[in-house]
Scaffold this active site. Sequence first.
Site, PDB file in Angstrom:
ATOM      1  N   HIS A   1       3.593   8.159  17.245  1.00 56.18           N
ATOM      2  CA  HIS A   1       4.004   9.190  18.207  1.00 56.18           C
ATOM      3  C   HIS A   1       3.368  10.558  17.927  1.00 56.18           C
ATOM      4  O   HIS A   1       3.952  11.599  18.257  1.00 56.18           O
ATOM      5  CB  HIS A   1       5.531   9.302  18.260  1.00 56.18           C
ATOM      6  CG  HIS A   1       6.155   9.779  16.974  1.00 56.18           C
ATOM      7  ND1 HIS A   1       7.417   9.410  16.574  1.00 56.18           N
ATOM      8  CD2 HIS A   1       5.699  10.614  15.986  1.00 56.18           C
ATOM      9  CE1 HIS A   1       7.709   9.992  15.417  1.00 56.18           C
ATOM     10  NE2 HIS A   1       6.690  10.727  15.039  1.00 56.18           N
TER      11      HIS A   1
ATOM     12  N   HIS B   1      12.826  15.220  15.874  1.00 56.65           N
ATOM     13  CA  HIS B   1      12.279  16.024  14.776  1.00 56.65           C
ATOM     14  C   HIS B   1      12.940  17.401  14.785  1.00 56.65           C
ATOM     15  O   HIS B   1      12.292  18.419  15.015  1.00 56.65           O
ATOM     16  CB  HIS B   1      10.765  16.167  14.911  1.00 56.65           C
ATOM     17  CG  HIS B   1      10.007  14.871  14.906  1.00 56.65           C
ATOM     18  ND1 HIS B   1       9.979  14.015  15.979  1.00 56.65           N
ATOM     19  CD2 HIS B   1       9.243  14.289  13.946  1.00 56.65           C
ATOM     20  CE1 HIS B   1       9.222  12.963  15.686  1.00 56.65           C
ATOM     21  NE2 HIS B   1       8.762  13.103  14.456  1.00 56.65           N
TER      22      HIS B   1
ATOM     23  N   HIS C   1       1.481   8.211   7.172  1.00 59.15           N
ATOM     24  CA  HIS C   1       1.114   9.627   7.168  1.00 59.15           C
ATOM     25  C   HIS C   1       2.071  10.418   6.296  1.00 59.15           C
ATOM     26  O   HIS C   1       3.213  10.030   6.099  1.00 59.15           O
ATOM     27  CB  HIS C   1       1.032  10.237   8.562  1.00 59.15           C
ATOM     28  CG  HIS C   1       2.291  10.246   9.403  1.00 59.15           C
ATOM     29  ND1 HIS C   1       3.005   9.131   9.732  1.00 59.15           N
ATOM     30  CD2 HIS C   1       2.928  11.275  10.021  1.00 59.15           C
ATOM     31  CE1 HIS C   1       4.019   9.459  10.526  1.00 59.15           C
ATOM     32  NE2 HIS C   1       4.006  10.753  10.700  1.00 59.15           N
TER      33      HIS C   1
ATOM     34  N   GLU D   1       8.944   6.364   8.918  1.00 56.40           N
ATOM     35  CA  GLU D   1       9.310   6.231  10.336  1.00 56.40           C
ATOM     36  C   GLU D   1       9.187   4.777  10.794  1.00 56.40           C
ATOM     37  O   GLU D   1       9.790   4.380  11.797  1.00 56.40           O
ATOM     38  CB  GLU D   1       8.407   7.120  11.218  1.00 56.40           C
ATOM     39  CG  GLU D   1       8.699   8.613  11.080  1.00 56.40           C
ATOM     40  CD  GLU D   1       7.742   9.491  11.891  1.00 56.40           C
ATOM     41  OE1 GLU D   1       8.087  10.663  12.092  1.00 56.40           O
ATOM     42  OE2 GLU D   1       6.656   9.030  12.313  1.00 56.40           O
TER      43      GLU D   1
HETATM   44  C1  DHB Z   1       2.078  14.230  13.011  1.00 56.16           C
HETATM   45  C2  DHB Z   1       2.665  12.976  13.005  1.00 56.16           C
HETATM   46  C3  DHB Z   1       4.025  12.835  13.260  1.00 56.16           C
HETATM   47  O1  DHB Z   1       4.677  11.642  13.219  1.00 56.16           O
HETATM   48  C4  DHB Z   1       4.788  13.959  13.557  1.00 56.16           C
HETATM   49  O2  DHB Z   1       6.094  13.762  13.865  1.00 56.16           O
HETATM   50  C5  DHB Z   1       4.222  15.206  13.568  1.00 56.16           C
HETATM   51  C6  DHB Z   1       2.849  15.344  13.284  1.00 56.16           C
HETATM   52  C7  DHB Z   1       0.624  14.402  12.741  1.00 56.16           C
HETATM   53  O3  DHB Z   1      -0.047  13.464  12.277  1.00 56.16           O
HETATM   54  O4  DHB Z   1       0.096  15.476  13.028  1.00 56.16           O
HETATM   55 FE    FE Z   2       6.984  11.969  13.448  1.00 58.74          FE
END
Ligand code: DHB
Ligand code: FE
Length: 280
Positions: free
Chosen positions: A12, A59, A193, A240
């Site tokens: 996302h 978030h 990530h 996540e």
């Molecule tokens: C990014 C990824 C995410 O899941 C998020 O909630 C906010 C930023 C990113 O990779 O920039």
């Molecule tokens: Fe996220």
Amino acid sequence: MANLFAGVGTSHVPVIGAMMDHKKTNDPQWKKLFDGYEPVRQWMKKEKPDVIIMVYNDHASAFTLDINPTFAIGLSEEFHPADEGYGPRKVPVVKGHPKLAWHITEQLILNEFDITMVNNIPVDHGLTVPLSIACGEVDEWPCQVIPLCVNVIQYPQPTGNRCFNLGKEIRKAVDSFDEDLKVVIFGTGGMSHQLQGERAGLVNADFDIKFLDDLTQDVDRLVNIKHVEYLRESGSEGAELVMWMIMRGALDDDVEETYRDYFVPASNTGAGIIVLENKE
Ligand code: DHB
Ligand code: FE
């Protein structure tokens, strides 16, 4: 009866929505990622689901540290895009399906799977970016959406196993809804990530690809991934991915992978997308 026939897993990443909103999907850096979404958009147009159950995380747009439910379901007629600091995304208002959402809520709670009931909730990139990915740029979203929000922000998050079992209960509830509806469930967020700290920027493509493989090949392994393993292997935000286990739990044991794509890096993230269909 309602028929939950397929699941979609997708990241996302907020900038994916921003690129669409700013008409930059053909930029050389982004074109390949967006080309990878096209088959899913075609699949959505062909299958025409009536309802998406969107398993996503907020978030700190709707829930802050003041109130942070582990699982929450959106029961309203409509959900408005949240302002995440740059004004709300100019995407259509999300239309809910209160009748099915209340039925799922009733079935879950009476079967002893408690969930928080939410009426008025703004929806942030966790929900609108997967919709944009699956539906493209539209004047109206092509189907109704039931937001199912999971806390993956504040420790302790629910385990993958708990999420998987929630998926199973959601499936039972949908199966017992007395209206002919085509239902798709989305598991969103991830893949690997990490947005902060010393390991910011971490992406682990091997972990992500094995995760995609095992959605059909070894679900038991995925169900049993512990939070520390997510943290170590896929970064702090990789956790996540427990939300994908709700999606997987709601499908048949036997599913066919009908599409996948994996692109790295999208912003800081390994961006994966997969379509799984029940074989029956
Ligand atoms: C990014 C990824 C995410 O899941 C998020 O909630 C906010 C930023 C990113 O990779 O920039
Ligand atoms: Fe996220």
